[in-house]
Design a protein around this motif. Structure first.
Motif, short mmCIF file in Angstrom:
data_model
loop_
_atom_site.label_atom_id
_atom_site.label_comp_id
_atom_site.label_asym_id
_atom_site.label_seq_id
_atom_site.Cartn_x
_atom_site.Cartn_y
_atom_site.Cartn_z
N ARG A 113 -6.46 41.18 32.80
CA ARG A 113 -6.85 42.59 32.79
C ARG A 113 -5.77 43.45 32.15
O ARG A 113 -6.05 44.40 31.43
CB ARG A 113 -7.14 43.05 34.23
CG ARG A 113 -8.43 42.45 34.81
CD ARG A 113 -8.81 43.18 36.10
NE ARG A 113 -7.80 42.96 37.15
CZ ARG A 113 -7.84 41.93 38.01
NH1 ARG A 113 -8.80 41.01 37.93
NH2 ARG A 113 -6.91 41.84 38.94
N GLU A 114 -4.50 43.09 32.41
CA GLU A 114 -3.39 43.83 31.83
C GLU A 114 -3.38 43.68 30.32
O GLU A 114 -3.16 44.66 29.57
CB GLU A 114 -2.05 43.35 32.41
CG GLU A 114 -0.86 44.13 31.89
CD GLU A 114 0.46 43.60 32.44
OE1 GLU A 114 0.42 42.60 33.20
OE2 GLU A 114 1.50 44.18 32.09
N ALA B 205 -6.03 45.85 28.73
CA ALA B 205 -5.64 47.28 28.71
C ALA B 205 -4.65 47.55 27.60
O ALA B 205 -4.74 48.56 26.88
CB ALA B 205 -5.07 47.67 30.08
N ARG C 89 -6.31 47.62 24.23
CA ARG C 89 -7.02 48.87 23.95
C ARG C 89 -6.04 49.95 23.49
O ARG C 89 -6.35 50.74 22.62
CB ARG C 89 -7.77 49.33 25.21
CG ARG C 89 -9.06 48.53 25.47
CD ARG C 89 -9.93 49.25 26.51
NE ARG C 89 -9.25 49.36 27.81
CZ ARG C 89 -9.34 48.44 28.76
NH1 ARG C 89 -10.06 47.32 28.57
NH2 ARG C 89 -8.72 48.61 29.91
#
Length: 256
Positions: free
Chosen positions: A7-8, A11, A14
């Motif tokens: 998930r990191e 992010a 992005r």
């Protein structure tokens, strides 16, 4: 990588590639992105003990990599000379078949010609039809009276039975007169079963060859009780002509 690290990483990607990217202004975040991307790359496994010996005391680990199957080579085109040989072979096979067909046709024609030649025309030109060709019957013992010579010792030939009638040809014989010639006699089979007989009882017809005319016998079936068995196979009053074919040693039978 753990779920939290995944998930990191998403992010940080992005911030690096999405709208309003600002990661270039954050050196720590940029370094963290690089670390996570490096950690995400698949590691290469080395099989334990799989080494290739180069020289004494030195070894290099063998890395197992799934190899892609090599594409099969496309079949090479036949050389031009092989195609020529194949075409010539086909031509030869066709030529052999044509030759065999020609030989078969020639054989049929030869047989047909022989059969046509064997069918004789009516020697007296009376419209008679050939109904039989009688071959020599080696198993029949000819009575001595039907042979020529003082002791009946001149060769003679007996022919196959035709509806109860037996044909016999000898040189000279009881119907001969003057110069010896082929003589044909026709009699009942039942009256000629005694090979040692010097006498004869029963109807008998005979004639001898004269010049270029062959030996022949003619009669009407049933007339004077001669040829009674022929009446069962042919209508009464049918005329018959027996002719000796000396070239083929056969007796030809005509009916009219």
């Amino acid at each position: 990588m753990t779920d939290a690290e995944e998930r990191e990483l998403e992010a940080l990607m992005r911030r690096a590639y999405g709208p309003g990217a600002d990661i270039e202004r954050d050196p720590q975040a940029l370094q963290r992105l690089r670390d996570l991307q490096e950690a995400r790359r698949p590691s290469v496994t080395i099989e334990p003990g799989a080494v290739e010996v180069l020289d004494a005391g030195a070894s290099v680990p063998v890395i197992s990599v799934s190899a892609q199957p090599e594409p099969e080579p496309e079949p090479e085109a036949d050389p031009w000379w092989e195609r020529v040989v194949e075409r010539v072979s086909r031509l030869r096979r066709s030529t052999v078949l044509i030759a065999l067909g020609a030989l078969a046709l020639a054989a049929v024609l030869v047989v047909a010609l022989v059969l046509v030649q064997r069918v004789q025309t009516d020697p007296l030109q009376t419209g008679a039809t050939q109904v039989a060709r009688l071959a020599v019957d080696e198993g029949f013992e000819i009575p001595s009276i039907l042979r020529s010579g003082p002791n009946g010792d001149v060769p003679a030939y007996a022919f196959e039975v035709f509806h109860g009638l037996r044909s016999v040809v000898s040189t000279g014989g009881i119907f001969a007169s003057g110069t010896p010639s082929d003589c044909l006699v026709v009699l009942y089979e039942s009256d000629a079963r005694q090979p040692d007989s010097t006498s004869f009882s029963g109807p008998l017809l005979g004639e001898c060859a004269a010049g270029g005319f062959p030996a022949s016998v003619q009669f009407v079936a049933g007339a004077d009780s001669f040829g009674e068995e022929l009446v069962e196979a042919y209508p009464d009053e049918t005329a018959f002509l027996f002719v000796y074919d000396s070239d083929n040693n056969e007796v030809v039978v005509f009916a009219s």
